[in-house]
Every structure is written in C-alpha cells, then in structure tokens.
Scaffold this active site. Structure first.
Site, mmCIF file in Angstrom:
data_model
loop_
_atom_site.group_PDB
_atom_site.id
_atom_site.type_symbol
_atom_site.label_atom_id
_atom_site.label_comp_id
_atom_site.label_asym_id
_atom_site.label_seq_id
_atom_site.Cartn_x
_atom_site.Cartn_y
_atom_site.Cartn_z
ATOM 1 N N GLU A 1 66.224 59.788 41.408
ATOM 2 C CA GLU A 1 67.180 59.146 41.245
ATOM 3 C C GLU A 1 68.465 59.077 42.493
ATOM 4 O O GLU A 1 69.033 60.768 42.766
ATOM 5 C CB GLU A 1 68.191 60.056 39.750
ATOM 6 N N CYS B 1 77.536 58.544 42.032
ATOM 7 C CA CYS B 1 76.026 58.021 41.964
ATOM 8 C C CYS B 1 76.519 56.722 41.943
ATOM 9 O O CYS B 1 75.780 55.786 42.615
ATOM 10 C CB CYS B 1 74.604 58.884 42.150
#
Length: 472
Positions: free
Chosen positions: A218, A252
């Site tokens: 991720e 993110c």
C-alpha cells in the site's frame, strides 16, 4: 535470516513460535475468529482516549475528534462488517465444471495462510495497524505487527494493549527502528503487508523476494483531483480542501494536485481561502489543524516549496499564518505554474502543498493523468454523466471517488489498494479476507466417471471422442 542483534533474534523466535501455534490449530472456527475480532475492537475502542492522547503527543498536535473520525470509527466499521459477513466468506464456494468433467464436483475452500507480517506507517498508526489485522483475523491467521518509530508513544501503547488482549503466539507487536523494519521485511512470513512510501516499497519487495513471500504493498503517489467543466465548482473546491487538510495532508490518498479548467485557477484559490477560514478559523491558534510529524518532514515540505518558487512557481498562501518550525504547523499553500520537472510535481507531497494545474479539455486532463505513474486515488468533480463515464473508463487508479475525496477508504465493502507504482494487492472487506487466505481449488471425482474413456492405449474410440469434444 540469522542475526546477532537481540531484537532481530527475538523477532525470528516469535515467528517460529507463531508458526508452531498455527500448525497446532490451523483452522479456527468462525466463533473463534469472531471472538478475536470483538476483542480487538473492544480493546481499541475502550482505550481510544489514551491512544488519541498518545497520538496527539507524537504529532505535537492532532485533534482528538479527527483521530476518532479518521481512525477509530473506520476500525469499528471494518470489524462490524467482518462480523456481519465473515461466516459466509469462510464457507466453501461451489464452482461449475464443464460437461466433460461431470459428474465431478468443484469448489473453492478458503484456508488461513498462517503467519502474516504487517508493517505500519506513522500517519494513521491505529487505523493502518488494525485495518490489515482485521482482515488477517477474519481469515483465521496469526500476525506480527511492526509499528512506526516516528510515533513512539502510540506504538508502545498499542504494543501493550495487544499484549494484554492476545496470546503472544497469536498476535504480537514489535517496535524498533529502520534496522528492525528491514529485518522484518526479510522474514519468511506467509504474507507481508506494507504501508508506506513507494521508495521503501521497493526495498520491502526486494527483501520479501528472498523467501518468495507474497506481498501487499500500500504505497502512495500523486493522486489527482479533476474539477470537471460541469462541476459544482464551489463544492469541488470545498471538498478538495477538506480532503487535503485532513491530518495536514499527511495522508496517502490525499489529493496531491488539482486539474482545473484553464482560467479557473484564481477562482479556485479564492474559494480555497474562504474554505480554509471556515474549516480552521483563527488559524494561528486553531487546535484542529494537525502538526507535521517531525522536523525532518517539516524541512522537506519547506524545501519543496522553496525549490518550486526558485524554478518559477507562484505560491499562494491560503491563510494569514506562516509556516512555524517551532510548532511544525504548516498552513495549506496553493501552487501555480510549478514546472513539471520540479520535485514538487515529481514526488508525492504528503503535506499541505497543493499544485493547481490548468487544462483545456477533459481529453487533456485524462492525458495528463495517464502520462504519469498510476495513482493510489483519483477524484473527479463533474455532473455530466458522459464525462464521469469517460474518466472512470479511461483512467486507472487504485480507487476513485466522484464528487468526493477520501471516502472510498471509509467504505468497508470496497477493497483498498494501489496499482503500478502506487502498490499491489488490496484489503478491506471480502477482498481483505481473500488477500490473507489461500483460496484452495478442490476437484472431487465421482465414483463412476468417464475418465477411463480417454486413457491409453489411444485408438479409434479416443480419436472419435476427441473429435466430438473439439467441435466448435
């Protein structure tokens, strides 16, 4: 991996301990899994105030309300979703067979992988530790979690709470610096999930390759927000600013840059100033705005802004306050005319700098996005259905929101993951269960079957059957 460092030796011993425990009880029942999920939910929610206080201290300032909304609420919803659906997910799935295989039967049997490793970043330490852990527990695994050294108070408290709630050979938390993190990546886990930067993701994947450990990465990247020609403009700006300022942009999936119709740049900036004043009034003394995690990260943001200005970019302050190194408060700044070659436009920003880039047509906007590495998220603001369909179909991103930012992450039924440079694999919901399971295909032959009709010695009968089977 052999190492004389005590922390790494302890990690290796812990992994052996968990693997032995898995082999003794490789397939926990649903009731056992549900009990583990409830225990995780209860210990985190019961200690949310202490964890939020620790996180506030680690950041220098982070509002408790933001922590509860962005981390604990999502953890609760993820657990609740797993409890609603997990029993069904772990049930064997019948699959069809072609007519030549009848009366045989086929099915998929989900099985726990064993021991999984989870490497947690600093920006959402509870959410990004508990989220993968929920998926791993739902799938029946054991887990070792490596927390971030940049949030030492939160990481230590999380370790203590997990140790009070779970047996060491079931779930364990380890803390240490980058040396331990590197060793962690090189352990022979049955699956490794890493959340962090693309740069470190390369290192993690290389380390995991030593044992052919499957990985879920991720990562991040430059997630675009497109304000379409037919967008509700004020709504689009308001939503983008809210998404960008959550956790001071240290997210993110934060919008990394904004594409706006040419000529709308100044209107975007003016509306953004209005939105900032409403979200964070009296910015200098406002306690709802998060500090930058460390002096090093603060200095990097300042360097990105200074370098862009030196290369011809225009910086537009969206508040009356200046960046303050002593408190690590960095107000949101819009940036126009940033050169494509600038570091600001090449690296993930991970903070409150927001490039505003003009485009001439939706075709240009699509080409701009597609000319760059595939992002973790893409945000489109548009009312025209045909334009929405085009952007959805013609761009590739880890996830997408229409007329919203960030909220796809909060939808526990949607998988969360990147693509290309923004990552590989996904978790959350059913996809998280699959990530941490071996979906074993099982073919069961019937007692009476036609297998012998195509066995050697080959002759006229087999050739006739082949002719029949190959007809099209």
């Amino acid at each position: 991996m052999k190492n004389d460092l005590p922390e790494i030796a302890a990690l290796e011993g812990l992994l052996r301990e968990q693997r032995a425990a898995y082999l003794r009880a490789p397939y926990p029942s649903w009731d056992q899994r549900a009990a583990h999920l409830k225990a995780l939910r209860d210990v985190l929610l019961d200690n949310r105030d202490a964890l939020a206080d620790a996180m506030h201290a680690d950041f220098g300032n982070r509002a408790k309300e933001e922590i509860l909304l962005a981390e604990f609420l999502l953890v609760k919803e993820e657990v609740d979703g797993a409890l609603r659906h997990g029993r069904r997910w772990m049930t064997a799935q019948p699959r069809a067979t072609n007519k030549w295989l009848l009366p045989a039967r086929a099915k998929i049997v989900p099985q726990p992988l064993g021991v999984v490793g989870i490497i947690v970043p600093w920006n959402y330490p509870v959410l990004l530790a508990a989220g993968p852990l929920i998926s791993a527990l739902t799938a029946g695994n054991r887990a070792i979690v490596k927390m971030s050294e940049l949030t030492p108070r939160t990481s230590m408290l999380f370790e203590q709470l997990i140790a009070q709630t779970f047996a060491r050979d079931h779930i364990a938390v380890v803390n240490g610096d980058a040396t331990l993190a590197a060793a962690f990546s090189a352990q022979p886990f049955d699956h490794l999930l890493f959340t962090g930067s693309t740069k470190v993701g390369h290192d993690v994947m290389r380390a995991a390759a030593g044992h052919l450990t499957p990985v879920t990465l991720e990562l991040g990247g430059k997630s675009p927000a497109i304000v379409g020609p037919n967008a509700r403009f004020d709504h689009a700006v308001d939503s983008i600013i809210a998404g960008k300022t959550l956790n001071a942009g240290q997210t993110c999936i934060a919008p990394d840059y904004v594409l706006v119709p040419r000529g709308k740049e100044q209107a975007f900036i003016e509306r953004a100033r209005v939105r900032m004043a409403r979200l964070y009034p009296d910015f200098t003394h406002n306690r709802d705005y998060t500090s930058i995690i460390s002096p090093r990260h603060f200095a990097r943001l300042q360097r990105l802004a200074d370098e862009a200005r030196e290369q011809g970019a225009q910086l537009h302050a969206l508040t009356d306050s200046m960046a303050d190194a002593s408190t690590r408060r960095f107000p949101l700044v819009a940036v126009t005319q940033a050169p494509d070659a600038s570091t600001l436009m090449q690296e993930e920003i991970f903070g409150p700098l927001l490039p505003v880039v003009p485009y001439d047509s939706i075709d240009d906007a699509i080409r701009y996005v597609n000319a760059r590495p595939r992002p973790l998220s893409l945000y489109l603001y548009e009312e025209d259905k045909a334009a929405i369909a085009r952007v959805t179909r013609e761009t590739i991103a880890g996830g997408m929101c229409v007329n919203e930012t960030l909220m796809h992450l909060a939808c526990e039924s949607l998988p969360f993951g990147g693509v290309g440079a923004s990552g590989m694999g996904a978790y959350h919901g059913y996809e998280g269960f699959v990530t941490f399971s071996k979906m074993k295909p099982v073919f069961t032959q019937a007692r009476f079957n036609a297998r012998g009709l195509i066995a050697p010695p080959y002759g006229k009968r087999v050739r006739a059957l082949l002719a029949l089977m190959m007809r099209h």
